[in-house]
Write a protein that holds these residues in place. Structure first.
Motif, PDB file in Angstrom:
ATOM      1  N   SER A 563       0.835  -1.203   0.000  1.00  0.00           N
ATOM      2  CA  SER A 563       0.000   0.000   0.000  1.00  0.00           C
ATOM      3  C   SER A 563       0.869   1.253   0.000  1.00  0.00           C
ATOM      4  CB  SER A 563      -0.951   0.001   1.193  1.00  0.00           C
ATOM      5  OG  SER A 563      -0.242   0.014   2.388  1.00  0.00           O
TER       6      SER A 563
ATOM      7  N   TYR B  13      -7.322   0.797   9.784  1.00  0.00           N
ATOM      8  CA  TYR B  13      -5.885   0.654   9.532  1.00  0.00           C
ATOM      9  C   TYR B  13      -5.063   1.010  10.760  1.00  0.00           C
ATOM     10  CZ  TYR B  13      -6.554  -0.415   4.620  1.00  0.00           C
ATOM     11  OH  TYR B  13      -6.894  -1.039   3.443  1.00  0.00           O
ATOM     12  N   GLU B  14      -5.241   2.258  11.237  1.00  0.00           N
ATOM     13  CA  GLU B  14      -4.470   2.662  12.411  1.00  0.00           C
ATOM     14  C   GLU B  14      -5.358   2.646  13.650  1.00  0.00           C
ATOM     15  OE1 GLU B  14      -2.391   5.504  10.029  1.00  0.00           O
ATOM     16  OE2 GLU B  14      -1.638   3.481   9.693  1.00  0.00           O
ATOM     17  N   LYS B  39     -18.399   3.971  -4.146  1.00  0.00           N
ATOM     18  CA  LYS B  39     -17.551   5.111  -4.499  1.00  0.00           C
ATOM     19  C   LYS B  39     -16.103   4.837  -4.138  1.00  0.00           C
ATOM     20  CE  LYS B  39     -20.698   9.060  -4.154  1.00  0.00           C
ATOM     21  NZ  LYS B  39     -21.222   9.979  -3.154  1.00  0.00           N
ATOM     22  N   SER B  40     -15.264   5.625  -4.743  1.00  0.00           N
ATOM     23  CA  SER B  40     -13.854   5.519  -4.403  1.00  0.00           C
ATOM     24  C   SER B  40     -13.670   5.833  -2.925  1.00  0.00           C
ATOM     25  CB  SER B  40     -13.045   6.507  -5.259  1.00  0.00           C
ATOM     26  OG  SER B  40     -11.692   6.395  -4.956  1.00  0.00           O
ATOM     27  N   GLY B  41     -12.897   4.991  -2.263  1.00  0.00           N
ATOM     28  CA  GLY B  41     -12.658   5.197  -0.837  1.00  0.00           C
ATOM     29  C   GLY B  41     -13.705   4.570   0.035  1.00  0.00           C
ATOM     30  N   ALA B  42     -14.614   3.810  -0.553  1.00  0.00           N
ATOM     31  CA  ALA B  42     -15.694   3.190   0.224  1.00  0.00           C
ATOM     32  C   ALA B  42     -15.183   2.021   1.048  1.00  0.00           C
ATOM     33  CB  ALA B  42     -16.805   2.737  -0.710  1.00  0.00           C
ATOM     34  N   GLY B  43     -14.046   1.491   0.661  1.00  0.00           N
ATOM     35  CA  GLY B  43     -13.473   0.376   1.425  1.00  0.00           C
ATOM     36  C   GLY B  43     -13.493  -0.929   0.672  1.00  0.00           C
ATOM     37  N   LYS B  44     -13.629  -0.874  -0.646  1.00  0.00           N
ATOM     38  CA  LYS B  44     -13.738  -2.095  -1.453  1.00  0.00           C
ATOM     39  C   LYS B  44     -12.425  -2.886  -1.432  1.00  0.00           C
ATOM     40  CE  LYS B  44     -14.757   0.306  -5.192  1.00  0.00           C
ATOM     41  NZ  LYS B  44     -14.713   1.677  -4.666  1.00  0.00           N
ATOM     42  N   THR B  45     -11.308  -2.170  -1.692  1.00  0.00           N
ATOM     43  CA  THR B  45     -10.002  -2.852  -1.693  1.00  0.00           C
ATOM     44  C   THR B  45      -9.691  -3.404  -0.307  1.00  0.00           C
ATOM     45  OG1 THR B  45      -9.214  -1.431  -3.475  1.00  0.00           O
ATOM     46  CG2 THR B  45      -7.538  -2.518  -2.143  1.00  0.00           C
ATOM     47  N   THR B  46     -10.052  -2.618   0.714  1.00  0.00           N
ATOM     48  CA  THR B  46      -9.826  -3.079   2.088  1.00  0.00           C
ATOM     49  C   THR B  46     -10.604  -4.368   2.354  1.00  0.00           C
ATOM     50  OG1 THR B  46      -9.630  -0.763   2.714  1.00  0.00           O
ATOM     51  CG2 THR B  46      -9.900  -2.342   4.494  1.00  0.00           C
ATOM     52  N   GLN B  87      -5.566  -4.514  -7.482  1.00  0.00           N
ATOM     53  CA  GLN B  87      -5.909  -3.307  -8.242  1.00  0.00           C
ATOM     54  C   GLN B  87      -4.676  -2.761  -8.973  1.00  0.00           C
ATOM     55  OE1 GLN B  87      -7.695  -0.273  -5.763  1.00  0.00           O
ATOM     56  NE2 GLN B  87      -8.769   0.604  -7.507  1.00  0.00           N
ATOM     57  N   GLU B 166     -11.079  -4.510  -9.570  1.00  0.00           N
ATOM     58  CA  GLU B 166     -11.153  -3.807 -10.851  1.00  0.00           C
ATOM     59  C   GLU B 166     -10.363  -4.513 -11.941  1.00  0.00           C
ATOM     60  OE1 GLU B 166     -11.991  -0.058 -11.276  1.00  0.00           O
ATOM     61  OE2 GLU B 166     -11.904   0.587  -9.165  1.00  0.00           O
ATOM     62  N   HIS B 198     -16.184  -0.722 -10.973  1.00  0.00           N
ATOM     63  CA  HIS B 198     -16.921   0.514 -11.185  1.00  0.00           C
ATOM     64  C   HIS B 198     -17.774   0.402 -12.443  1.00  0.00           C
ATOM     65  CE1 HIS B 198     -15.094   2.929  -8.092  1.00  0.00           C
ATOM     66  NE2 HIS B 198     -13.875   2.548  -8.476  1.00  0.00           N
TER      67      HIS B 198
HETATM   68  N1  LIG Z   1      -2.774   1.409   4.133  1.00  0.00           N
HETATM   69  C1  LIG Z   1      -3.713   2.282   4.537  1.00  0.00           C
HETATM   70  N2  LIG Z   1      -3.547   2.962   5.670  1.00  0.00           N
HETATM   71  C2  LIG Z   1      -4.454   3.828   6.141  1.00  0.00           C
HETATM   72  N3  LIG Z   1      -5.585   4.073   5.501  1.00  0.00           N
HETATM   73  C3  LIG Z   1      -5.861   3.420   4.332  1.00  0.00           C
HETATM   74  C4  LIG Z   1      -4.919   2.503   3.790  1.00  0.00           C
HETATM   75  N4  LIG Z   1      -5.420   2.004   2.639  1.00  0.00           N
HETATM   76  C5  LIG Z   1      -6.604   2.600   2.467  1.00  0.00           C
HETATM   77  N5  LIG Z   1      -6.897   3.448   3.464  1.00  0.00           N
HETATM   78  C6  LIG Z   1      -8.117   4.243   3.628  1.00  0.00           C
HETATM   79  O1  LIG Z   1      -9.217   3.383   3.759  1.00  0.00           O
HETATM   80  C7  LIG Z   1     -10.296   3.857   3.037  1.00  0.00           C
HETATM   81  C8  LIG Z   1     -10.774   2.805   2.056  1.00  0.00           C
HETATM   82  O2  LIG Z   1      -9.789   2.621   1.084  1.00  0.00           O
HETATM   83  P1  LIG Z   1      -9.895   1.528  -0.073  1.00  0.00           P
HETATM   84  O3  LIG Z   1      -8.584   1.433  -0.768  1.00  0.00           O
HETATM   85  O4  LIG Z   1     -10.473   0.336   0.490  1.00  0.00           O
HETATM   86  O5  LIG Z   1     -10.968   2.266  -1.049  1.00  0.00           O
HETATM   87  P2  LIG Z   1     -11.566   1.702  -2.393  1.00  0.00           P
HETATM   88  O6  LIG Z   1     -12.996   1.534  -2.159  1.00  0.00           O
HETATM   89  O7  LIG Z   1     -10.806   0.549  -2.872  1.00  0.00           O
HETATM   90  O8  LIG Z   1     -11.359   2.950  -3.385  1.00  0.00           O
HETATM   91  P3  LIG Z   1     -10.971   2.937  -4.940  1.00  0.00           P
HETATM   92  O9  LIG Z   1     -12.298   2.718  -5.659  1.00  0.00           O
HETATM   93  O10 LIG Z   1     -10.479   4.276  -5.230  1.00  0.00           O
HETATM   94  O11 LIG Z   1      -9.997   1.859  -5.159  1.00  0.00           O
HETATM   95  C9  LIG Z   1      -9.867   5.118   2.322  1.00  0.00           C
HETATM   96  O12 LIG Z   1     -10.398   6.228   3.015  1.00  0.00           O
HETATM   97  C10 LIG Z   1      -8.378   5.097   2.401  1.00  0.00           C
HETATM   98  O13 LIG Z   1      -7.876   6.374   2.564  1.00  0.00           O
END
Ligand SMILES: Nc1ncnc2c1ncn2[C@@H]1O[C@H](COP(=O)(O)OP(=O)(O)OP(=O)(O)O)[C@@H](O)[C@H]1O
Ligand SMILES: [Mg+2]
Lengths: 566, 218
Positions: A563, B13-14, B39-46, B87, B166, B198
């Motif tokens: 990341s 995360y923290e 939406k972007s930043g929704a937490g999908k990758t997490t 991704q 994606e 998306h």
């Molecule tokens: N390593 C990290 N440390 C701290 N915060 C993180 C970390 N990775 C992601 N985040 C935060 O967690 C939230 C979700 O991020 P994530 O990557 O899951 O979004 P996403 O849905 O995949 O967006 P995108 O569509 O742009 O890929 C975001 O607000 C991001 O800033």
């Protein structure tokens, strides 16, 4: 198994980086190989020399200590008269400095300290004069330096005879008179604990053939050319004389020579010649001022017979009268040289301790000139070995630091790789293992090349360094020699008689003539031991270099790495 | 029958930071394609990180066939059970496409009935890479080509669950359709395919859609 495969692939992919590491390891291993080889060569040389070394020792009066003791005493006596530390010549006690000579009984007593395999031998030397027609070799002025001249006219011979004889010891007059100048100086013999009366010949009696090995042994230059060596055990008055003396006096095996006490001409002894020896070391360079110092005038016999002569002389109890009218004994006194021979250095060291328990006074010291010269002969090699050891550790330390640094940078670069590998499920331990394998492979390839190069150059390099070491130590030696006034290192005033003459303290500057005895070359340096040590070096370098990798890989979290990257 | 089950998952995360995943409960069954949108930043990758055991949920549990995933070795889980299409691909860029795929097969420790290279080459061809491109270093491939290498890698060791973040983001419509066809085939083989996207086209092609909003299910 894919770990090893991947390690190899990774090495070939990162050629530049691995060549760099390889070159560093190569330099380390060449240096390590050479310096370990030098140390090994020193070790081998030491063992080789030691196994061939026969350790012999003498007990001698410690004049240096006596001198110091006397000096201390004199200053403490003067302590009330002021702080003047100057040495009062009047208090110089020569008798103390002479020391009392040890008798054969004393020496024999200390043989109890010997161990199995050790042995001893001894010799007595005394100076005797020629009588009648017998002439010491080198008498005539004209043929002083030419040994072939004995075939010259008999006129020459006899005239030389009479004039020389007169100047030396006038016939019909007891020797030891004012005219016997030989007795006063002491000359090169001054360092002896005994005052030896200068005569024409040096008669040496040996306790065993062992005692004569340095002359007649493998390395000796002496050889019986006619007749045979005297019987080791017999008490008969038999002797061997030099070829020169025999030719000069037209003597053959079976003839008898008559010798006289230089202090009392009427006291004579007859010796039968059983053998004639040749000495391939020319006598022309010798100090011929005193005929007894000319090796040609050395007469050898066995100690049993020799001791009978001494006993007989003592019994005769003849007296000489000096210019003041004082009567002194003219009995022959032998110059005894006793040698202890040891099977090992260890035995020698134990002996040197034990003799004091057996009653040897602290005023005497046990010393071994063999051991001393052995130690001296190894000095350059050992100095080199010590330097090599430091060099080795420095190279290893510096190399280790460079490798660690390189690997830390390396790892930063490969952090992402670690992240991906662990993200797709490769265990950290396996990732670490792959990285270590890479380092290991590079290190050992470089090490093998480095060892081959090192092994190839180690002998010439060792010998070159050794020569430098020797010539630099010789330079300082010859400087010392020069400072002491010994321009000619061949002859620095050392009496050159047989070993029987070299009893007590030898020439203290003998070291300067020992240069040629240095171990000055090694034949093989890199042996199995060195290779084993180098393998350890390789493992050490691998571990050192991997340590950084292992620690950081274990701490990496794939999610964080990946990341951070994105 | 449920293959993967999320039970009140939360993740941040923290320490003391806001929840990125907030009390999520979801079911994923084998033989179906799921899409996760938001939406972007929704937490999908997490969410995918948590599903692939790259991140452990700070709260709640995940079950794989009724077994707590926390009790399964995470390396084993990642190398055998799930195939992840990241991704940002996370390929080893100095390796060739083929080497990347074979490496994953090596790491999985699985036995294959044919040489790994052969399987990998076939897979790469199936996702639309020419043999020449397959032998090229990933560094020298286009974004779309790299994405296809990542897909091939995720499928190479035949995992039960496919997680794709994606996967068609860098692909043209035609290639995207081909990839969706592959996913459909995999689902028909009985695999569980979970796709973050998306793209409405991809979402339309899926069996089940989940929508995320600030870490919560909508
Ligand atoms: N390593 C990290 N440390 C701290 N915060 C993180 C970390 N990775 C992601 N985040 C935060 O967690 C939230 C979700 O991020 P994530 O990557 O899951 O979004 P996403 O849905 O995949 O967006 P995108 O569509 O742009 O890929 C975001 O607000 C991001 O800033
Ligand atoms: Mg994302």
């Amino acid at each position: 198994m894919y770990i090893v495969k991947n390690a190899f692939k990774s090495i070939t992919r990162n050629k530049l980086r691995n060549i760099l590491i390889g070159v560093i390891v190569l330099i380390i291993s060449v240096s390590a190989c050479v310096s370990l080889s030098i140390q090994q060569a020193a070790e081998v040389a030491k063992e080789d020399t030691l196994s061939n070394l026969s350790v012999t020792a003498q007990i001698s009066f410690d004049r240096k200590k006596a001198m110091e003791d006397m000096q201390q005493k004199s200053t403490s006596d003067d302590s009330d008269s002021g702080s003047d530390k100057s040495f009062d010549r009047g208090k110089f006690d020569f008798d103390v400095l002479q020391g009392s000579s040890l008798t054969l009984d004393d020496y024999m007593k200390y043989t109890k300290a010997l161990k199995n395999g050790d042995s001893y031998y001894y010799s007595g030397a005394v100076s005797l004069n020629a009588t009648g027609d017998l002439l010491p070799y080198g008498t005539s002025e004209e043929d002083e330096s030419d040994s072939s001249s004995s075939s010259k006219s008999s006129d020459n011979k006899s005239s030389g005879n009479s004039s020389d004889k007169n100047s030396q010891t006038p016939p019909n007059m007891p020797s030891g008179d004012s005219s016997n100048s030989n007795n006063s100086g002491g000359g090169p013999m001054g360092g002896m604990p005994f005052q030896v009366n200068q005569g024409d010949f040096t008669i040496t009696g040996y306790s065993s053939y062992d005692a004569m090995l340095s002359m007649f042994g493998e390395d000796g230059s002496y050889k019986i050319s006619d007749g045979e060596m005297f019987d080791e055990t017999s008490e008969a008055y038999e002797c061997v004389i030099s070829n020169e003396l025999a030719t000069y006096n037209n003597l053959k095996v079976g003839d008898t020579i008559k010798l006289a006490n230089p202090q009392y001409e009427k006291e004579t002894y007859k010796l039968k010649i059983v053998g004639i020896y040749t000495n391939s070391d020319s006598s022309s360079e010798e100090d011929n001022r005193f005929k007894m110092n000319d090796p040609a005038n050395n007469i050898y016999m066995n100690y049993n017979a020799f001791s009978k002569i001494i006993a007989a002389s003592e019994k005769a109890d003849n007296k000489t009268t000096d210019s003041d009218g004082n009567k002194t004994s003219a009995a022959l006194s032998e110059n005894l040289a006793f040698t202890y021979k040891f099977a090992s250095v260890e035995n020698y060291e134990k002996f040197a301790d034990k003799v004091y328990d057996l009653g040897l006074s602290d005023d005497y010291k046990v010393s071994s000139s063999d051991l001393q010269s052995y130690e001296n002969s190894l000095t350059p090699l050992e100095t080199l070995s010590g330097t090599a050891m430091w060099f080795f550790f420095i190279v290893l330390a510096v190399g280790g630091i460079i490798l660690i640094t390189l690997n830390i940078f390396n790892l930063r670069e490969r952090k992402y790789e670690v992240g991906v590998l662990t993200a797709i499920g490769m265990k950290k331990a396996k990732v670490a293992m792959q990285f270590v394998t890479e380092i290991f492979i590079v290190t050992f390839i470089a090490l093998i090349i480095g060892t081959s190069v090192g092994a190839a150059v180690s002998v010439p390099v060792t010998n070159t360094l050794l020569q430098n070491q020797i010539s630099s130590s010789q330079q300082s030696d010859s400087k010392v020699s020069k400072n002491f006034g010994f321009e000619n290192s061949d002859n620095n005033g050392r009496p050159q008689g047989g070993p029987g003459m070299s009893g007590g303290e030898m020439n203290p500057f003998g070291k300067s003539t020992k240069a040629a005895d240095y171990v000055d070359s090694v034949s093989s340096a890199t042996n199995f031991m060195v290779i084993l040590e180098l393998v350890l070096v390789g493992l050490f370098l691998t571990i050192v270099a991997s340590l950084a990798a292992l620690i950081s890989i274990m701490r990496y979290e794939p999610l964080k790495i990946l990341s951070n990257r994105s | 029958m449920s293959t993967l089950k999320l039970d009140n998952i939360s993740y941040h995360y923290e320490k003391n930071s806001a929840e990125v995943l907030d009390n999520l409960s979801m079911d994923f069954e084998s033989g179906k394609i799921y899409t996760i949108v938001g939406k972007s930043g929704a937490g999908k990758t997490t969410l995918l990180s948590v599903l692939s055991s790259l991140a452990r949920p700070t709260d709640g549990k995940i079950f794989l066939n009724e077994e707590d995933v926390a009790k399964i070795d995470r390396y084993k889980f990642r190398s055998k059970y799930v195939g992840v299409i990241f991704q940002n691909f996370n390929l080893l860029t100095h390796l060739t496409a083929l080497e990347n795929v074979v490496l994953s097969m090596d790491i999985s420790g699985k036995k294959f009935d044919r040489p790994k290279k052969e399987i990998a080459a076939e897979l790469l061809e199936k996702v639309g890479l020419s043999p020449d491109e397959a032998k090229r270093r990933v560094l020298k491939l286009s974004g779309g080509q790299q994405q296809r290498v990542a897909i091939a890698r995720a499928l190479s060791y035949d995992p039960d669950i496919i997680l794709a973040d994606e996967p068609t983001g860098n692909l043209d419509g035609e290639t995207q359709d081909e990839i969706i066809n592959i996913f459909r085939m995999l689902a028909d083989e009985g695999k569980c395919v979970i796709i973050v996207t998306h793209s409405p086209d991809v979402a339309k092609a899926s069996d089940v859609q989940y929508e995320l909003k600030k870490g919560k299910r909508v």
